[in-house]
Write a protein that holds these residues in place. Structure first.
Motif, PDB file in Angstrom:
ATOM      1  N   ALA A 168      29.564  30.951  76.656  1.00  0.00           N
ATOM      2  CA  ALA A 168      28.198  30.511  76.959  1.00  0.00           C
ATOM      3  C   ALA A 168      27.830  30.830  78.395  1.00  0.00           C
ATOM      4  O   ALA A 168      26.651  30.983  78.721  1.00  0.00           O
ATOM      5  N   CYS A 169      28.838  30.956  79.254  1.00  0.00           N
ATOM      6  CA  CYS A 169      28.572  31.289  80.660  1.00  0.00           C
ATOM      7  C   CYS A 169      27.930  32.669  80.806  1.00  0.00           C
ATOM      8  O   CYS A 169      27.346  32.968  81.843  1.00  0.00           O
ATOM      9  N   LEU A 170      28.031  33.516  79.787  1.00  0.00           N
ATOM     10  CA  LEU A 170      27.408  34.838  79.836  1.00  0.00           C
ATOM     11  C   LEU A 170      25.888  34.762  79.823  1.00  0.00           C
ATOM     12  O   LEU A 170      25.211  35.677  80.278  1.00  0.00           O
ATOM     13  N   PHE A 171      25.344  33.703  79.257  1.00  0.00           N
ATOM     14  CA  PHE A 171      23.901  33.546  79.112  1.00  0.00           C
ATOM     15  C   PHE A 171      23.372  32.776  80.319  1.00  0.00           C
ATOM     16  O   PHE A 171      23.131  31.579  80.264  1.00  0.00           O
ATOM     17  N   ALA A 172      23.213  33.492  81.431  1.00  0.00           N
ATOM     18  CA  ALA A 172      22.796  32.851  82.694  1.00  0.00           C
ATOM     19  C   ALA A 172      21.302  32.575  82.668  1.00  0.00           C
ATOM     20  O   ALA A 172      20.551  33.311  82.055  1.00  0.00           O
ATOM     21  N   PRO A 173      20.845  31.558  83.310  1.00  0.00           N
ATOM     22  CA  PRO A 173      21.522  30.491  84.042  1.00  0.00           C
ATOM     23  C   PRO A 173      21.810  29.270  83.178  1.00  0.00           C
ATOM     24  O   PRO A 173      22.679  28.475  83.493  1.00  0.00           O
ATOM     25  N   VAL A 174      21.104  29.110  82.058  1.00  0.00           N
ATOM     26  CA  VAL A 174      21.239  27.893  81.254  1.00  0.00           C
ATOM     27  C   VAL A 174      22.621  27.820  80.616  1.00  0.00           C
ATOM     28  O   VAL A 174      23.283  26.777  80.637  1.00  0.00           O
ATOM     29  N   GLY A 175      23.082  28.917  80.054  1.00  0.00           N
ATOM     30  CA  GLY A 175      24.388  28.927  79.416  1.00  0.00           C
ATOM     31  C   GLY A 175      25.515  28.723  80.409  1.00  0.00           C
ATOM     32  O   GLY A 175      26.542  28.129  80.082  1.00  0.00           O
ATOM     33  N   THR A 176      25.327  29.211  81.627  1.00  0.00           N
ATOM     34  CA  THR A 176      26.347  29.023  82.658  1.00  0.00           C
ATOM     35  C   THR A 176      26.500  27.545  82.991  1.00  0.00           C
ATOM     36  O   THR A 176      27.614  27.027  83.088  1.00  0.00           O
TER      37      THR A 176
END
Length: 162
Positions: free
Chosen positions: A128-136
């Protein structure tokens, strides 16, 4: 007289490791993270659908319905096919990958709510960190919460449920 040496005192056993107790605050964090996973999973899938535009442009170039020029001259059919295939394949890969990632993030939200599949939740939190900034933000908060010993122990309980 007895020549036996004095007995040493009995060894004291080390104190038992106290297991951290799963608190209502931890349960609330997991519930909040579960809801956030559903929302972010939907956003990831929705934003990946934007690349359908690339697929449409690629198909238009492949069928010849997209007039293309390079340097003022009409482009050759080979250039149009290359452009069309590149746009179509890359667009399909991004749409498929984004919808798949969104589905995994939403499924991890379900697993968080049921306290199941701890390792899957950790892996999806990293992805999920790949989907910046919300996923990060979601991924970091999920990792911090999931790496607590009491939370991991709650996932290992057989009767854990929502």
């Amino acid at each position: 007289m007895d020549a036996t040496p004095p007995l040493s005192p009995a060894p004291v056993p080390p104190p038992l490791a106290t297991a951290a107790v799963f608190s209502p605050q931890d349960a609330d964090h997991l519930r909040t993270l579960s809801i956030a996973h559903y929302v972010v999973g939907g956003l990831i899938a929705l934003f990946s659908l934007i690349f359908i535009l690339h697929i449409v442009l690629g198909i238009a170039a492949l069928t010849g319905n997209l007039p293309m020029k390079s340097g003022g001259q009409p482009s050759s059919p080979a250039e149009q096919r290359l452009f069309g295939w590149m746009f179509t394949i890359i667009g399909c890969a991004i749409v498929f990958g984004g919808v798949t990632l969104g589905a995994f993030v939403a499924y991890a939200g379900r697993c968080l709510a049921r306290r199941r599949r701890h390792l899957l939740c950790l892996i999806v939190a990293g992805l999920a960190c790949l989907f910046a900034p919300v996923g990060t933000v979601l991924g970091v908060f999920s990792l911090v919460t999931l790496l607590r010993p009491q939370v991991k122990a709650a996932f290992d309980l057989p009767a854990a449920g929502a």
